[in-house]
Motif scaffolding. Sequence first.
Motif, mmCIF file in Angstrom:
data_model
loop_
_atom_site.group_PDB
_atom_site.id
_atom_site.type_symbol
_atom_site.label_atom_id
_atom_site.label_comp_id
_atom_site.label_asym_id
_atom_site.label_seq_id
_atom_site.Cartn_x
_atom_site.Cartn_y
_atom_site.Cartn_z
ATOM 1 N N VAL A 177 0.874 -1.174 0.000
ATOM 2 C CA VAL A 177 0.000 0.000 0.000
ATOM 3 C C VAL A 177 0.910 1.223 0.000
ATOM 4 O O VAL A 177 1.618 1.491 0.966
ATOM 5 C CB VAL A 177 -0.927 0.025 1.223
ATOM 6 N N LEU A 178 0.913 1.937 -1.121
ATOM 7 C CA LEU A 178 1.793 3.092 -1.308
ATOM 8 C C LEU A 178 0.952 4.366 -1.271
ATOM 9 O O LEU A 178 0.125 4.589 -2.149
ATOM 10 C CB LEU A 178 2.520 2.973 -2.647
ATOM 11 N N VAL A 179 1.162 5.181 -0.238
ATOM 12 C CA VAL A 179 0.404 6.420 -0.085
ATOM 13 C C VAL A 179 1.284 7.615 -0.421
ATOM 14 O O VAL A 179 2.384 7.763 0.134
ATOM 15 C CB VAL A 179 -0.150 6.559 1.351
ATOM 16 N N PHE A 180 0.812 8.458 -1.334
ATOM 17 C CA PHE A 180 1.449 9.744 -1.629
ATOM 18 C C PHE A 180 0.681 10.826 -0.875
ATOM 19 O O PHE A 180 -0.547 10.934 -1.023
ATOM 20 C CB PHE A 180 1.403 10.049 -3.123
ATOM 21 N N THR A 181 1.383 11.634 -0.101
ATOM 22 C CA THR A 181 0.694 12.666 0.660
ATOM 23 C C THR A 181 1.593 13.879 0.869
ATOM 24 O O THR A 181 2.814 13.793 0.743
ATOM 25 C CB THR A 181 0.229 12.121 2.026
ATOM 26 N N ALA A 210 -0.809 -6.332 4.039
ATOM 27 C CA ALA A 210 -0.064 -5.464 3.128
ATOM 28 C C ALA A 210 1.116 -4.828 3.851
ATOM 29 O O ALA A 210 1.135 -4.737 5.086
ATOM 30 C CB ALA A 210 -0.976 -4.367 2.562
ATOM 31 N N VAL A 211 2.080 -4.394 3.069
ATOM 32 C CA VAL A 211 3.200 -3.595 3.558
ATOM 33 C C VAL A 211 2.865 -2.129 3.304
ATOM 34 O O VAL A 211 2.505 -1.756 2.180
ATOM 35 C CB VAL A 211 4.506 -3.974 2.833
ATOM 36 N N LEU A 212 2.959 -1.298 4.333
ATOM 37 C CA LEU A 212 2.555 0.101 4.235
ATOM 38 C C LEU A 212 3.763 1.008 3.980
ATOM 39 O O LEU A 212 4.739 0.981 4.733
ATOM 40 C CB LEU A 212 1.864 0.539 5.522
#
Length: 279
Positions: A177-181, A210-212
């Motif tokens: 899980v790839l979060v752009f912020t 998942a891997v965060l």
Amino acid sequence: MKKLSALSVLLFGICTVLFASPPDGNWFTDAKAALAEAKAENLPVFAYFTGSDWCPYCKIFSEKVLQTQRFRDFAKGKVVLLYLDFPQEQQLPESLARQNEEWQARYRVEGFPTVLLVDADGREIDRLGYTPQGDFIATLKAALNPAKEADYIPAAGWMNNFDKALALATEKKLPVVLVFTGSDWSPESRKFKSDVLENKALHEFAAGKAVLVCIDFPRSVLLPRPILRQNSELLEKYQPADLPATLILNAAGEKIGGFEGGGDLAAYLRQLKTALDSK
């Protein structure tokens, strides 16, 4: 008199063809003069390689960054600005074109736009690219004032090293899980970080699923240069339309799902569950 006016217009037209103009009058086009100024002021040179009349990203970079008052205010007293142009429709004076080509060959610049930071002796300090989704001034700030990687505190419970995250995902056979912020741009983004990204319920939900990984672009926090370089490369690679954005990747880094926006915890968990279930 009419002939003289016509000649004047012709000469003016030739002059405008010969010179491709820098963003404003604060830029050098003579590299030796820029290096001399850098030595006198004890500043690095901001060497900008551009194709001013044909390169789309160069035109965007110039308009959205270099011509802005924010950039001018930041650059003043911090760097010496050097403009190295490679136009196709305009013709540079032979000596200027030769100088620019020598710098391009010396530093092995292969794409435009490229920004090099070099010291007064011409030694390369750092190399910066540009993507419209990023904050170039934050990138420049980090390059000029490198922070220590150990001093950076990412969002609690999230990894910030992408390569290590992929290795862990491969080992555990899990998606990423790839979060752009941009964690500090507004009250909403700060709330998203505290109420969603760092919430215990999210981490309990993701455990074993998942891997965060959090890829952050803060404006008030100085990121270590390796992290900022990685984050900028990931932003350019995956090109989320807006921040925040969540991507679901496989262990090879290939996108297999995702969604945009933040929202409250319950809404985010619903979207995350749907994205993971459909992988």
